[in-house]
Write a protein that holds these residues in place. Sequence first.
Motif, PDB file in Angstrom:
ATOM      1  N   UNK A 214       3.889   5.034   2.463  1.00 39.01           N
ATOM      2  CA  UNK A 214       3.260   3.805   2.540  1.00 39.01           C
ATOM      3  C   UNK A 214       3.292   2.921   1.434  1.00 39.01           C
ATOM      4  N   UNK A 215       3.685   3.470  -0.028  1.00 42.22           N
ATOM      5  CA  UNK A 215       3.636   2.864  -1.035  1.00 42.22           C
ATOM      6  C   UNK A 215       4.946   2.027  -0.951  1.00 42.22           C
ATOM      7  N   UNK A 216       5.917   2.650  -0.592  1.00 46.57           N
ATOM      8  CA  UNK A 216       7.194   1.908  -0.561  1.00 46.57           C
ATOM      9  C   UNK A 216       7.103   0.861   0.458  1.00 46.57           C
ATOM     10  N   UNK A 217       6.576   0.887   1.473  1.00 53.36           N
ATOM     11  CA  UNK A 217       6.448  -0.032   2.501  1.00 53.36           C
ATOM     12  C   UNK A 217       5.762  -1.212   1.839  1.00 53.36           C
ATOM     13  N   UNK A 218       4.673  -1.062   1.087  1.00 54.31           N
ATOM     14  CA  UNK A 218       3.573  -1.868   0.532  1.00 54.31           C
ATOM     15  C   UNK A 218       4.831  -2.649  -0.430  1.00 54.31           C
ATOM     16  N   UNK A 219       5.605  -2.059  -0.983  1.00 54.77           N
ATOM     17  CA  UNK A 219       6.217  -2.546  -2.453  1.00 54.77           C
ATOM     18  C   UNK A 219       7.310  -3.359  -1.609  1.00 54.77           C
ATOM     19  N   UNK A 220       7.819  -2.998  -0.567  1.00 54.40           N
ATOM     20  CA  UNK A 220       9.032  -3.854   0.028  1.00 54.40           C
ATOM     21  C   UNK A 220       8.280  -5.050   0.683  1.00 54.40           C
ATOM     22  N   UNK A 221       7.042  -5.210   1.126  1.00 54.70           N
ATOM     23  CA  UNK A 221       6.406  -6.249   1.829  1.00 54.70           C
ATOM     24  C   UNK A 221       5.980  -7.202   0.877  1.00 54.70           C
ATOM     25  N   UNK A 222       5.881  -6.817  -0.440  1.00 54.08           N
ATOM     26  CA  UNK A 222       5.596  -7.639  -1.835  1.00 54.08           C
ATOM     27  C   UNK A 222       6.731  -8.329  -2.256  1.00 54.08           C
ATOM     28  N   UNK A 223       7.916  -8.245  -1.785  1.00 59.88           N
ATOM     29  CA  UNK A 223       8.768  -8.585  -2.478  1.00 59.88           C
ATOM     30  C   UNK A 223       8.906 -10.351  -2.204  1.00 59.88           C
ATOM     31  N   UNK A 224       9.212 -10.913  -3.145  1.00 59.69           N
ATOM     32  CA  UNK A 224       9.115 -12.693  -2.942  1.00 59.69           C
ATOM     33  C   UNK A 224      10.238 -13.013  -1.997  1.00 59.69           C
ATOM     34  N   UNK A 225      11.227 -12.599  -2.290  1.00 56.49           N
ATOM     35  CA  UNK A 225      12.448 -13.021  -1.464  1.00 56.49           C
ATOM     36  C   UNK A 225      12.631 -11.996  -0.105  1.00 56.49           C
ATOM     37  N   UNK A 226      12.509 -12.720   1.101  1.00 54.77           N
ATOM     38  CA  UNK A 226      12.510 -11.759   2.100  1.00 54.77           C
ATOM     39  C   UNK A 226      13.598 -12.281   2.941  1.00 54.77           C
ATOM     40  N   UNK A 227      13.955 -11.600   3.815  1.00 57.31           N
ATOM     41  CA  UNK A 227      15.074 -11.782   4.989  1.00 57.31           C
ATOM     42  C   UNK A 227      14.749 -11.448   6.434  1.00 57.31           C
ATOM     43  N   UNK A 228      15.342 -12.034   7.345  1.00 56.22           N
ATOM     44  CA  UNK A 228      15.008 -11.960   8.752  1.00 56.22           C
ATOM     45  C   UNK A 228      15.146 -10.585   9.329  1.00 56.22           C
ATOM     46  N   UNK A 229      16.268  -9.992   8.710  1.00 48.55           N
ATOM     47  CA  UNK A 229      16.642  -8.802   9.059  1.00 48.55           C
ATOM     48  C   UNK A 229      15.793  -7.709   8.536  1.00 48.55           C
ATOM     49  N   UNK A 230      15.056  -7.974   7.625  1.00 46.18           N
ATOM     50  CA  UNK A 230      14.406  -6.600   7.262  1.00 46.18           C
ATOM     51  C   UNK A 230      12.840  -6.423   7.738  1.00 46.18           C
ATOM     52  N   UNK A 231      12.746  -4.932   8.048  1.00 46.10           N
ATOM     53  CA  UNK A 231      11.587  -4.639   8.970  1.00 46.10           C
ATOM     54  C   UNK A 231      10.153  -5.215   8.108  1.00 46.10           C
ATOM     55  N   UNK A 232      10.141  -5.155   6.967  1.00 47.96           N
ATOM     56  CA  UNK A 232       8.851  -5.372   6.264  1.00 47.96           C
ATOM     57  C   UNK A 232       8.822  -6.803   5.966  1.00 47.96           C
ATOM     58  N   UNK A 233       9.729  -7.675   6.398  1.00 48.88           N
ATOM     59  CA  UNK A 233       9.533  -9.122   6.373  1.00 48.88           C
ATOM     60  C   UNK A 233       8.914  -9.855   7.283  1.00 48.88           C
TER      61      UNK A 233
END
Length: 233
Positions: A214-233
């Motif tokens: 859960x913490x890892x997903x939250x961390x990925x979701x908070x990334x400033x730069x996101x891409x269309x192919x990322x599940x957490x974007x």
Amino acid sequence: MLPGAILLVTGSGKLSSSLVAMQKVIYSKARSSHVEFCLGDGIFIHSTGDKGVHITLLLDEDVACKSRWRVIRHKSITGAGLSTEKLQKAAMFFYAQDYNKVFMGSGNEKSSFCSELVAKAYDRARIKIVSGKAPSKVTPAHFNLEADNLEDWSDVTDEYMTILTDMKENEFPYRFAATTLSAAMNRRKVHEPFRQKIIEHYENGSLKNKELAKEMREMLADRELKFWHEKDS
């Protein structure tokens, strides 16, 4: 050189001529077969049939189209700041998408043709352009019209001619920057499936591992730069 400017390209081949002719129905003075989005410092992101959405340099585009190009910038872009950063990130979001072969169709989330990509970037940055048309309905001809009437856009071709001169004299730093940026985004795309597998492994484990996932997903979701192919974007 601010992110968000649009490079209008007139190709020299038969395909380019056909694309221009087809767009005369939309705008009788249409003359561009391709458009690209400036990320800054002479680096552009665009979509082509052979490579999909990728990065290129003004230096290379100038050679490819035999110097037949011009650049416009939306009047809402007045200086470096949150708006330009938002536009830059919005365009990079679509990096590595496939080329959308259905011109002026309904559109989809995994592919874009050239003008659709530009319109998607502005739409993602929440800046209204081309009378709010759906990105998949936007063509190079629409940007030709904007470039000719200059109501919402400014012609900044001279600025880009200046940087092109510098690029010709100092090519290495520009090419190094573009290559480094492409490599970083390619690496992130390649690693994304492995990140997801690791998280899914933890999600199927103990309560402690589930919390870690859960913490890892939250961390990925908070990334400033996101891409269309990322599940957490």
